[in-house]
Design an enzyme around this catalytic site. Structure first.
Site, PDB file in Angstrom:
ATOM      1  CE  LYS A  80       0.244  -5.228  13.508  1.00 42.13           C
ATOM      2  NZ  LYS A  80       1.698  -5.103  13.686  1.00 42.13           N
ATOM      3  CB  THR A  95       1.964  -7.783   3.922  1.00 41.18           C
ATOM      4  OG1 THR A  95       3.026  -6.850   4.089  1.00 41.18           O
ATOM      5  CG2 THR A  95       2.112  -8.436   2.575  1.00 41.18           C
ATOM      6  NE  ARG A 151      -1.348   1.838  12.459  1.00 41.75           N
ATOM      7  CZ  ARG A 151      -0.303   1.462  13.182  1.00 41.75           C
ATOM      8  NH1 ARG A 151       0.102   2.196  14.197  1.00 41.75           N
ATOM      9  NH2 ARG A 151       0.345   0.357  12.905  1.00 41.75           N
ATOM     10  CE  LYS A 190       6.972  -0.512  10.516  1.00 39.46           C
ATOM     11  NZ  LYS A 190       5.741  -0.185  11.240  1.00 39.46           N
ATOM     12  CB  ALA A 223       1.422   1.833  18.055  1.00 40.16           C
ATOM     13  CG  PHE A 249       3.254  -1.889  18.745  1.00 43.44           C
ATOM     14  CD1 PHE A 249       4.099  -1.653  17.672  1.00 43.44           C
ATOM     15  CD2 PHE A 249       3.265  -0.980  19.782  1.00 43.44           C
ATOM     16  CE1 PHE A 249       4.930  -0.543  17.626  1.00 43.44           C
ATOM     17  CE2 PHE A 249       4.095   0.130  19.756  1.00 43.44           C
ATOM     18  CZ  PHE A 249       4.924   0.352  18.679  1.00 43.44           C
ATOM     19  CG  PHE A 264       9.090 -15.072   5.628  1.00 48.26           C
ATOM     20  CD1 PHE A 264       7.944 -14.384   5.257  1.00 48.26           C
ATOM     21  CD2 PHE A 264       9.796 -14.610   6.729  1.00 48.26           C
ATOM     22  CE1 PHE A 264       7.507 -13.264   5.957  1.00 48.26           C
ATOM     23  CE2 PHE A 264       9.368 -13.486   7.435  1.00 48.26           C
ATOM     24  CZ  PHE A 264       8.227 -12.821   7.052  1.00 48.26           C
ATOM     25  CD1 TRP A 313       5.760  -9.297   0.537  1.00 46.57           C
ATOM     26  CD2 TRP A 313       6.890 -11.009  -0.363  1.00 46.57           C
ATOM     27  NE1 TRP A 313       7.001  -8.827   0.162  1.00 46.57           N
ATOM     28  CE2 TRP A 313       7.719  -9.851  -0.386  1.00 46.57           C
ATOM     29  CE3 TRP A 313       7.386 -12.215  -0.868  1.00 46.57           C
ATOM     30  CZ2 TRP A 313       9.016  -9.874  -0.909  1.00 46.57           C
ATOM     31  CZ3 TRP A 313       8.682 -12.232  -1.386  1.00 46.57           C
ATOM     32  CH2 TRP A 313       9.478 -11.067  -1.406  1.00 46.57           C
TER      33      TRP A 313
END
Length: 894
Positions: free
Chosen positions: A345, A347, A369, A380, A599, A630, A718, A747
């Protein structure tokens, strides 16, 4: 005439800007009261406010410069003038004045514009204005300047030449002075005549103007002048011209504060294949200096506070300046139910704004954020986006930033300390002792502080004199009677530290046996973080901080931070954290990084203030793209029902992020585990798995439609995704009600890879929008929970534990029943069971507990067990993070 014109112009400005209070500061380094009075009188007549800063005679240039720099940064001063002896009027002093505040027009920047003929962008020095007013038509005439030196002399010579005069300048000791005086049509004395220089041969009928003497004296004699015309002195005319310049400066000041079109220069990308690591990409790009970026997007110099070269805080005063500016379009990036790896999200958010601004020339802002240190050093990683769609410098983004999380930690823990200290003191002191310490005698006087007076009013005690309280009133005032078993306020630290999940406090002998069990949460789970993300102003933040409920008293009534007297101190610790941080994407487009609420137990969205400021800056046709944590069932639902209620902002479009990988998981694919290689089902074409998994995408589209907002699906592509899989997802998404569905390659390609997404978002934003909330706040707490469970998650019903029902009853009794709901459940499934993928149905949603963040303004039910302190994995990210002691570069950060 000059005064009347200035007075009328200023009156017109004030009619258009009722709050305008134009203020001129004058630095004076002598004791001449007459000059001071003249400035005050003219200013008063015109309607200006004048502040005189009278420095002692003998003040040095450095002392004067120091005072100038202070006034430069004072936002309440719009003009600055200097009344200094000639010996102090050096370039160092004159150029210390900010050009935009230089009412006398003597700084090199202003003078340079004047000499180059940029008259619209500069102010003519008042003395020069006065001279030109006194001189009649001088075209083709010969004007002699005597003793006119420095900036004022240069300005005078430039203006005279522009008016067509033949100008000659000489000093008092020049051997040709006598000869030149005989031939000049006009003579301007720029400095005081030496006693031994005779001035007796001025050409008959020549105009003589004296700028050098006391500006209040309208007559002056240079001795015996038998054949010269009457001499004119600039005198009070120069003072009037100064005030006129101040009015002109106010016009420019007001104009500078109007909304300006962006003049943004994007940074070029040269994507490599294979795509390097995030940190290699970040380091390969040279970001713009943040003050340059700020200027490009219309921020004023007094609206930013620079932190290093690449980030700056933005002051909230901008909201007042641009209050009449229409908002841009408001775009939310949400996602389908993700895998544990996340579906990109952030990205997508970054790629979308890069496409809008750097490639389509549409103003746009990303609002993200701030990442916690927990995931950064845990498992992460960071949250700056990735690949060629990220915020730079990414190491600064992910590490400390401007210290907001540390400010929240300090404020949170100050409140925690205040709770335990208050219980200890109440347990060990009498009412009288408590009262004497809480309201001490200072310099022979006893008085209540403002926050104590507010507490007295809440208790119904309308007294202001400490001596007049009765014993019963004193007892009510000094005793909060906190029930330790009801304390909900925990200490926080921004580190994944599982051994702080349950602790014992108060074991030292000095705490007199007051021992209780407590815990630490991660800092971003603090209610203060949730407040920071939802607040709309400094005043609103103070009020929210004061309303935070930390425990109940022994009668079952809530105890707040305001009761503890700590609200003002918390606001002081948070005074800088409330300002959003400005950064940039890889392509040089602007980003606000602000707040990062957990979140799960909070709403998981960046700040209302960042969104509001960005919406003003982008302009009516621009876009602000913000991200919800999320999946759409959690982050988006909270964005609409909580954040939009707090902000009053209406969303234009939802961008729903999906990946083939996640859809295959929802279609029955094997488990996806962070750190483990993906199974072949995810790396080889499998159209059936994709088709089966699109049920989750369809459900999330339906959830968005509940709120009446158009949705565009962004398929984050991807390299292992086949063209057939991509086409299938886009086809199903559009058939399921999405306005559009677009594959994205940002990306690997940066903004260029999200151009089609940007075009789809622009079109969707022009669609009819019938935004609505999911529920009314007036409904009972349980009913609001049930609506979310059934309409959003697809549950058959809800089931409250006895503890949860008891809390609902308590909050309703305490008057908190009309708050929105912030569900705390797993993000890995639409249900409460992480392993249930796709679209679970027929389940009963268990509510194990119900808690409240009263200051932030929501009730949060817990669905199952919810940890607010993550733990470190066996091999945390910190194994790879290092610092080069020579270059000071961070290594191993993603």
């Amino acid at each position: 005439k000059v005064t009347d014109n200035a007075k009328n112009s200023l009156a017109s400005l004030k009619r258009e800007n009722p709050r305008l209070e134009p203020t001129l500061a004058i630095i004076q380094a002598h004791n001449d009261q007459l000059i001071q009075e003249a400035n005050k009188n003219f200013a008063k007549e015109i309607g200006l406010r004048v502040i005189h800063i009278c420095l002692p005679e003998g003040s040095t240039k450095d002392e004067i410069v120091s005072e100038i720099l202070r006034l430069n940064e004072d936002p309440n001063v719009q003009g600055l003038a200097l009344d200094l002896p000639e010996s102090l009027c050096s370039g160092k002093v004159l150029n210390a004045v900010k050009p935009e505040k230089d009412v006398d027009g003597l700084s090199s920047v202003n003078l340079g514009r004047l000499v180059h003929g940029d008259v619209c962008d500069c102010l003519v020095p008042p003395t020069v204005c006065a001279v030109m007013e006194l001189l009649e038509d001088i075209g083709g005439k010969k004007v002699l300047l005597v003793g006119a030196r420095g900036a004022e002399g240069a300005a005078l010579q430039s203006v005279l030449q522009r008016r067509g005069a033949a100008v000659l300048s000489c000093h008092w000791e020049a051997p040709q002075l006598q000869s030149e005086l005989r031939h000049a049509d006009a003579v301007v004395f720029g400095s005081t005549k030496p006693h031994d220089v005779p001035v007796s041969c001025i050409k008959p009928g020549a105009t003589v103007i004296n700028c050098a003497h006391d500006p209040l004296s309208e007559k002056h004699s240079y001795g015996q002048q038998t054949n010269s015309a009457a001499e004119k002195a600039v005198g009070s005319l120069a003072v009037a011209m100064r005030m006129q310049n101040m009015v002109k400066n106010m016009e420019r000041w007001i104009q500078s504060r109007q909304y300006r079109k962006w003049d943004l220069h994007s940074l070029k990308l040269q994507p490599l294949s294979p795509v390097p690591s995030d940190i290699e990409i970040s380091r390969a790009q040279s970001p713009k200096a943040v003050d340059v970026l700020a200027k490009e997007i219309g921020l004023l110099t007094d609206e930013i506070e620079i932190y290093g070269q690449t980030k700056a805080k933005v002051r909230l005063s901008l909201l007042e300046r641009l209050k009449d500016q229409p908002d841009g379009k408001y775009v939310l990036v949400a996602g389908i139910t993700p895998t544990p790896l996340g579906e990109g999200k952030s990205t997508v958010t970054v790629g979308l704004v890069q496409a809008l601004t750097a490639h389509l020339n549409i103003n746009s802002f990303a609002c993200l954020r701030q990442p916690s240190q927990g995931p950064t050093f845990g498992v992460k990683g960071g949250a700056a986006g990735g690949g060629y769609a990220q915020v730079i410098p990414m190491e600064e983004f992910n590490l400390h930033l401007t210290g907001d999380i540390h400010a929240i930690t300090a404020a949170n823990n100050l409140l925690a300390a205040a709770i335990d200290a208050r219980i200890l003191h109440e347990n060990t002191q009498s009412d009288k002792s408590l009262y004497n310490r809480l309201v001490p005698v200072v310099n022979g006087v006893r008085g209540f502080s403002a926050i104590q007076l507010a507490r007295l009013r809440r208790l119904g005690i309308n007294k202001t004199d400490p001596k007049t309280l009765t014993e019963e009133e004193i007892s009510k005032f000094v005793r909060l009677d906190i029930d330790p078993s009801t304390i909900t306020w925990q200490r926080v630290v921004d580190t994944n530290d599982r051994f702080l999940r349950k602790i014992t406090v108060g074991q030292a002998n000095t705490e007199k046996g007051f021992v209780r069990q407590a815990q630490f949460d991660i800092a971003v789970a603090s209610e203060i973080m949730a407040i920071l993300a939802l607040t709309t102003s400094l005043q609103d933040m103070k009020e929210r901080l004061g309303r935070m409920v930390v425990a109940n008293d022994k009668k079952g009534q809530p105890v707040t931070a305001e009761d503890l007297g700590v609200t003002g101190a918390l606001a002081v610790l948070m005074k800088d954290a409330i300002k959003p941080t400005l950064m940039q994407t890889l392509e040089g487009t602007p980003v606000f990084v602000h707040a990062g609420p957990f979140a799960n137990i909070a709403h998981g969205n960046s700040s209302v203030l960042a969104d509001k400021i960005a919406l003003k800056l982008v302009g009516e046709k621009g876009f602000v793209v913000t991200e919800a944590g999320f999946g759409a069932d959690i982050g988006m639902e909270k964005f609409f029902n909580i954040k939009c209620r707090a902000s009053g902002l209406v969303p234009s479009v939802v961008v729903l992020v999906a990946t083939v990988r996640a859809l295959k998981m929802h279609g029955g694919g094997p488990n996806v585990t962070a750190g483990a290689p993906l199974k072949k089902e995810y790396t080889e074409e499998n159209l059936q798995l994709v088709a089966d998994g699109c049920c989750n995408l369809q459900k999330q589209i339906q959830i968005t439609q509940l709120f009446g907002v158009p949705v565009v699906v962004a398929l984050n592509v991807f390299k292992t995704d086949s063209p057939a899989e991509v086409d299938l997802v886009c086809k199903i998404a559009k058939e399921s009600g999405a306005f559009d569905a677009v594959p994205c390659n940002h990306w690997s390609a940066g903004g260029k890879g999200a151009i089609k997404l940007a075009q789809a978002v622009e079109k969707a934003a022009n669609q009819k929008n019938s935004f609505k909330y999911l529920y009314s706040l007036e409904l009972p707490i349980v009913e609001k929970i049930r609506i979310i469970a059934q309409k959003v998650y697809g549950a058959q019903d809800i089931e409250l534990s006895p503890a949860a029902q008891s809390q609902v009853d308590r909050y309703t009794r305490q008057g908190f029943g009309n708050l929105p709901i912030c569900m705390a459940k797993t993000h890995l499934s639409l249900s409460h069971q992480p392993e249930r993928k796709g679209v679970p149905t027929g389940f009963i949603l268990p509510i194990s507990d119900v808690r409240a963040s009263i200051g932030a303004g929501f009730i949060y039910p817990l669905v199952g067990t919810m940890s607010t302190m993550p733990g470190l994995p066996t091999r945390p990210c910190f194994y790879d993070i290092d610092l080069d002691p020579i270059t000071e570069q961070v290594k191993g950060l993603f």
